[in-house]
Write a protein that holds these residues in place. Sequence first.
Motif, PDB file in Angstrom:
ATOM      1  N   MET B   1       0.842  -1.200   0.000  1.00 31.93           N
ATOM      2  CA  MET B   1       0.000   0.000   0.000  1.00 31.93           C
ATOM      3  C   MET B   1       0.882   1.256   0.000  1.00 31.93           C
ATOM      4  SD  MET B   1      -3.146   0.741   2.609  1.00 31.93           S
ATOM      5  CE  MET B   1      -4.411  -0.460   2.331  1.00 31.93           C
ATOM      6  N   SER B   2       0.580   2.194  -0.871  1.00 34.76           N
ATOM      7  CA  SER B   2       1.383   3.422  -0.943  1.00 34.76           C
ATOM      8  C   SER B   2       1.055   4.345   0.229  1.00 34.76           C
ATOM      9  CB  SER B   2       1.095   4.146  -2.255  1.00 34.76           C
ATOM     10  OG  SER B   2      -0.208   4.708  -2.202  1.00 34.76           O
ATOM     11  N   THR B   3       1.900   5.352   0.461  1.00 37.19           N
ATOM     12  CA  THR B   3       1.651   6.321   1.537  1.00 37.19           C
ATOM     13  C   THR B   3       0.296   6.992   1.339  1.00 37.19           C
ATOM     14  OG1 THR B   3       4.006   6.708   1.665  1.00 37.19           O
ATOM     15  CG2 THR B   3       2.611   8.353   2.702  1.00 37.19           C
ATOM     16  N   LYS B   4      -0.007   7.296   0.082  1.00 38.99           N
ATOM     17  CA  LYS B   4      -1.275   7.969  -0.232  1.00 38.99           C
ATOM     18  C   LYS B   4      -2.466   7.079   0.164  1.00 38.99           C
ATOM     19  CE  LYS B   4      -2.767   9.308  -4.501  1.00 38.99           C
ATOM     20  NZ  LYS B   4      -2.504   9.802  -5.874  1.00 38.99           N
ATOM     21  N   GLN B   5      -2.369   5.787  -0.190  1.00 40.36           N
ATOM     22  CA  GLN B   5      -3.460   4.859   0.147  1.00 40.36           C
ATOM     23  C   GLN B   5      -3.604   4.696   1.656  1.00 40.36           C
ATOM     24  OE1 GLN B   5      -1.837   1.732  -2.376  1.00 40.36           O
ATOM     25  NE2 GLN B   5      -3.827   1.551  -3.394  1.00 40.36           N
ATOM     26  N   LYS B   6      -2.440   4.582   2.330  1.00 40.15           N
ATOM     27  CA  LYS B   6      -2.457   4.418   3.788  1.00 40.15           C
ATOM     28  C   LYS B   6      -3.074   5.644   4.455  1.00 40.15           C
ATOM     29  CE  LYS B   6       1.561   1.844   4.842  1.00 40.15           C
ATOM     30  NZ  LYS B   6       2.912   1.893   5.376  1.00 40.15           N
ATOM     31  N   LEU B   7      -2.671   6.797   3.938  1.00 35.86           N
ATOM     32  CA  LEU B   7      -3.186   8.056   4.490  1.00 35.86           C
ATOM     33  C   LEU B   7      -4.702   8.139   4.292  1.00 35.86           C
ATOM     34  CD1 LEU B   7      -2.704  10.894   5.682  1.00 35.86           C
ATOM     35  CD2 LEU B   7      -2.341  11.694   3.341  1.00 35.86           C
ATOM     36  N   LEU B   8      -5.164   7.775   3.083  1.00 33.62           N
ATOM     37  CA  LEU B   8      -6.603   7.821   2.797  1.00 33.62           C
ATOM     38  C   LEU B   8      -7.360   6.897   3.750  1.00 33.62           C
ATOM     39  CD1 LEU B   8      -9.032   8.696   1.154  1.00 33.62           C
ATOM     40  CD2 LEU B   8      -8.424   6.991  -0.578  1.00 33.62           C
ATOM     41  N   GLN B   9      -6.829   5.705   3.955  1.00 29.91           N
ATOM     42  CA  GLN B   9      -7.507   4.766   4.850  1.00 29.91           C
ATOM     43  C   GLN B   9      -7.556   5.309   6.285  1.00 29.91           C
ATOM     44  OE1 GLN B   9      -7.001   0.659   4.043  1.00 29.91           O
ATOM     45  NE2 GLN B   9      -7.225   0.046   6.186  1.00 29.91           N
ATOM     46  N   THR B  10      -6.456   5.911   6.729  1.00 32.34           N
ATOM     47  CA  THR B  10      -6.422   6.480   8.079  1.00 32.34           C
ATOM     48  C   THR B  10      -7.436   7.616   8.204  1.00 32.34           C
ATOM     49  OG1 THR B  10      -4.061   5.981   8.057  1.00 32.34           O
ATOM     50  CG2 THR B  10      -4.848   7.361   9.856  1.00 32.34           C
ATOM     51  N   LEU B  11      -7.511   8.458   7.185  1.00 32.19           N
ATOM     52  CA  LEU B  11      -8.472   9.561   7.225  1.00 32.19           C
ATOM     53  C   LEU B  11      -9.912   9.032   7.207  1.00 32.19           C
ATOM     54  CD1 LEU B  11      -6.811  12.094   4.741  1.00 32.19           C
ATOM     55  CD2 LEU B  11      -6.933  12.315   7.227  1.00 32.19           C
ATOM     56  N   GLU B  12     -10.167   7.984   6.405  1.00 36.01           N
ATOM     57  CA  GLU B  12     -11.519   7.399   6.340  1.00 36.01           C
ATOM     58  C   GLU B  12     -11.897   6.765   7.680  1.00 36.01           C
ATOM     59  OE1 GLU B  12     -13.946   7.507   4.214  1.00 36.01           O
ATOM     60  OE2 GLU B  12     -13.149   7.877   2.202  1.00 36.01           O
ATOM     61  N   GLU B  13     -10.917   6.147   8.332  1.00 35.05           N
ATOM     62  CA  GLU B  13     -11.187   5.496   9.618  1.00 35.05           C
ATOM     63  C   GLU B  13     -11.465   6.508  10.727  1.00 35.05           C
ATOM     64  OE1 GLU B  13      -8.800   1.494  10.503  1.00 35.05           O
ATOM     65  OE2 GLU B  13      -7.647   2.891   9.281  1.00 35.05           O
ATOM     66  N   ASN B  14     -10.941   7.726  10.556  1.00 39.56           N
ATOM     67  CA  ASN B  14     -11.056   8.740  11.608  1.00 39.56           C
ATOM     68  C   ASN B  14     -11.725   9.997  11.079  1.00 39.56           C
ATOM     69  OD1 ASN B  14      -9.173   7.458  13.820  1.00 39.56           O
ATOM     70  ND2 ASN B  14      -8.082   7.284  11.882  1.00 39.56           N
ATOM     71  N   ARG B  15     -12.865   9.817  10.436  1.00 44.00           N
ATOM     72  CA  ARG B  15     -13.494  10.941   9.745  1.00 44.00           C
ATOM     73  C   ARG B  15     -13.852  12.098  10.669  1.00 44.00           C
ATOM     74  NH1 ARG B  15     -15.460   9.876   4.307  1.00 44.00           N
ATOM     75  NH2 ARG B  15     -16.603  11.810   4.530  1.00 44.00           N
ATOM     76  N   GLU B  16     -14.164  11.792  11.935  1.00 40.65           N
ATOM     77  CA  GLU B  16     -14.632  12.831  12.854  1.00 40.65           C
ATOM     78  C   GLU B  16     -13.474  13.594  13.498  1.00 40.65           C
ATOM     79  OE1 GLU B  16     -18.144  13.169  13.198  1.00 40.65           O
ATOM     80  OE2 GLU B  16     -17.974  11.749  11.518  1.00 40.65           O
ATOM     81  N   THR B  17     -12.260  13.026  13.418  1.00 39.07           N
ATOM     82  CA  THR B  17     -11.136  13.560  14.185  1.00 39.07           C
ATOM     83  C   THR B  17     -10.106  14.246  13.290  1.00 39.07           C
ATOM     84  OG1 THR B  17     -11.378  11.421  15.273  1.00 39.07           O
ATOM     85  CG2 THR B  17      -9.655  12.859  16.118  1.00 39.07           C
ATOM     86  N   TYR B  18      -9.579  15.365  13.784  1.00 40.87           N
ATOM     87  CA  TYR B  18      -8.446  15.983  13.093  1.00 40.87           C
ATOM     88  C   TYR B  18      -7.177  15.221  13.453  1.00 40.87           C
ATOM     89  CZ  TYR B  18     -11.088  20.132  11.744  1.00 40.87           C
ATOM     90  OH  TYR B  18     -11.983  20.988  11.162  1.00 40.87           O
ATOM     91  N   LEU B  19      -6.373  14.929  12.467  1.00 33.35           N
ATOM     92  CA  LEU B  19      -5.091  14.257  12.730  1.00 33.35           C
ATOM     93  C   LEU B  19      -3.974  15.179  12.276  1.00 33.35           C
ATOM     94  CD1 LEU B  19      -6.060  10.736  11.331  1.00 33.35           C
ATOM     95  CD2 LEU B  19      -5.878  11.356  13.737  1.00 33.35           C
ATOM     96  N   SER B  20      -3.038  15.466  13.178  1.00 27.36           N
ATOM     97  CA  SER B  20      -1.959  16.388  12.816  1.00 27.36           C
ATOM     98  C   SER B  20      -0.944  15.676  11.913  1.00 27.36           C
ATOM     99  CB  SER B  20      -1.267  16.905  14.070  1.00 27.36           C
ATOM    100  OG  SER B  20      -0.522  15.846  14.660  1.00 27.36           O
ATOM    101  N   GLY B  21      -0.243  16.487  11.156  1.00 26.61           N
ATOM    102  CA  GLY B  21       0.786  15.942  10.272  1.00 26.61           C
ATOM    103  C   GLY B  21       1.818  15.150  11.063  1.00 26.61           C
ATOM    104  N   GLU B  22       2.077  15.606  12.262  1.00 21.50           N
ATOM    105  CA  GLU B  22       3.066  14.949  13.100  1.00 21.50           C
ATOM    106  C   GLU B  22       2.598  13.550  13.526  1.00 21.50           C
ATOM    107  OE1 GLU B  22       4.118  17.549  16.290  1.00 21.50           O
ATOM    108  OE2 GLU B  22       5.525  16.087  17.129  1.00 21.50           O
ATOM    109  N   VAL B  23       1.346  13.489  14.000  1.00 24.60           N
ATOM    110  CA  VAL B  23       0.777  12.198  14.425  1.00 24.60           C
ATOM    111  C   VAL B  23       0.721  11.236  13.234  1.00 24.60           C
ATOM    112  CG1 VAL B  23      -1.363  11.057  15.185  1.00 24.60           C
ATOM    113  CG2 VAL B  23      -0.526  13.097  16.383  1.00 24.60           C
ATOM    114  N   LEU B  24       0.237  11.746  12.094  1.00 21.46           N
ATOM    115  CA  LEU B  24       0.141  10.907  10.891  1.00 21.46           C
ATOM    116  C   LEU B  24       1.511  10.366  10.504  1.00 21.46           C
ATOM    117  CD1 LEU B  24      -2.384  13.005   8.779  1.00 21.46           C
ATOM    118  CD2 LEU B  24      -2.744  10.659   9.577  1.00 21.46           C
TER     119      LEU B  24
END
Lengths: 157, 326
Positions: B1-24
């Motif tokens: 899985m590419s970084t982009k795909q991983k990032l998309l999945q993380t964002l989809e899993e946490n739709r209600e929450t802001y995730l900082s660039g650092e945490v990501l």
Amino acid sequence: MELNIETIQALAKIMSAEKLTSLALDQGNLKIEIKREIGAAQPAGITYQEPPIAATAPLPHYTQPVAAEAIEIAETAHWKEIKSPMVGVFYQSSQPGNPAYVTKGQHFSEGDTLCIIEAMKLMNEITAETPGTIMEVCVGNGQVVEFGQVLYRIVED
Amino acid sequence: MSTKQKLLQTLEENRETYLSGEVLASTMNVSRSAIWKAIKGLKEAGYEIESTTNKGYRLKSESDRMSAEGIHPWLSSTNRELELIVYQTVGSTNQEAKKLALEGAKTGTVIIAEEQTQGRGRMGRSFYSPPKSGIYLSLVLRPDVAARDAVLLTTGASVGVCRAIKKVTGIDTQIKWVNDIYMGDRKIVGILTEAVTNFENGQFEFVIIGIGLNFKQPEAALPKELEDIVGTLFNAKPDALTRNRLAAEIINEVLMICDDLTNRSFLEEYKTHSMVLGKQIKVFRNNEWEVATALDISDEGGLMIRNQFGQTETLNSGEISIRKLE
């Protein structure tokens, strides 16, 4: 066919000439059913010029020489039957108005779709296991078929 | 899985929450600039991402694009390994699924499209499949049952879809025999099931269950001929629900029933969802419509009716109508 006194008379003539015991006509979808029952009781009040056929009298078909029947069997002995795997409606084409997947005399290849059997909205494609030729299409489009009913007779290559 | 795909999945899993660039960056084990690049890439691909200083990133609530990354987090643990193939535009997901099945695709392979240009129903009828508003999904199954026992697949699939809708939206839907799903008097789901059978042993090579669900009003108006027949589950996208979430639940529920078909317990559920039982209906056969009363559902999913001559019989094929009575 227009039903008037002439056609009824013509039909009656055919019935008596062919010694038919019943004739049903359904003009709705042009269905004709003709019966000749051997030795059947004749309806009262109708007298025939000829005596009724005796129950033991063979029909012309059975008087053909045995050899002819034997040849016919030999010709079809290697035909294979394709049977329906389920109860359902037989469709010859993918949708109304499209040409049939296969017709009599047509050659088909392995994996080709031969027909669709639909049951409970499940469209089930029947495919050919081996290449071959359709010798006979045994059911009509839209007809309900039983489990195990013969759909096609084929000869494998 | 590419970084982009991983990032998309993380964002989809946490739709209600802001995730900082650092945490990501630390959870995904990449640099912050890699995250920034991936965010940019997703935005270019059409994802609507909110970025707020000091808080971080999250998908906008109206962002609702079909993706494997968006579906995956919602699949039940037994379905996590399924292959999900998502297209932006495809002729028909069933056609695509069939092609893949012939090439050997495994049971449980899922094909999804944002839009179908040749969406279809039975007998070559078309299924209107505009972009951004529906779920168009086909499942490849290789059930280990004889063709004649598999007729329950279509009733099973319809119960699965009703369950999924109820679970994630709370909405009760009805089934019109065999497998059309209605909300009120509008059809919102169509199911097209196609199988290929080996006639030598009567076993399925594979089955494709195609499901088309109208999620929300499409941007373009419905074609005139569908106006009075077709409906949508929602008018507009609800805040807390995505099509991906519902698609995942449909996959979960349909696979659960279809993996255990001979357990006919779902038929009771089918009956409670049925919108025809006890009703006057019309049955189409021999090229004409006959009046009948729908009585019950048989163990094979057949519709038991009382026909115009007062006799009881079971239908296993054909067309019925409730509408045509008027």
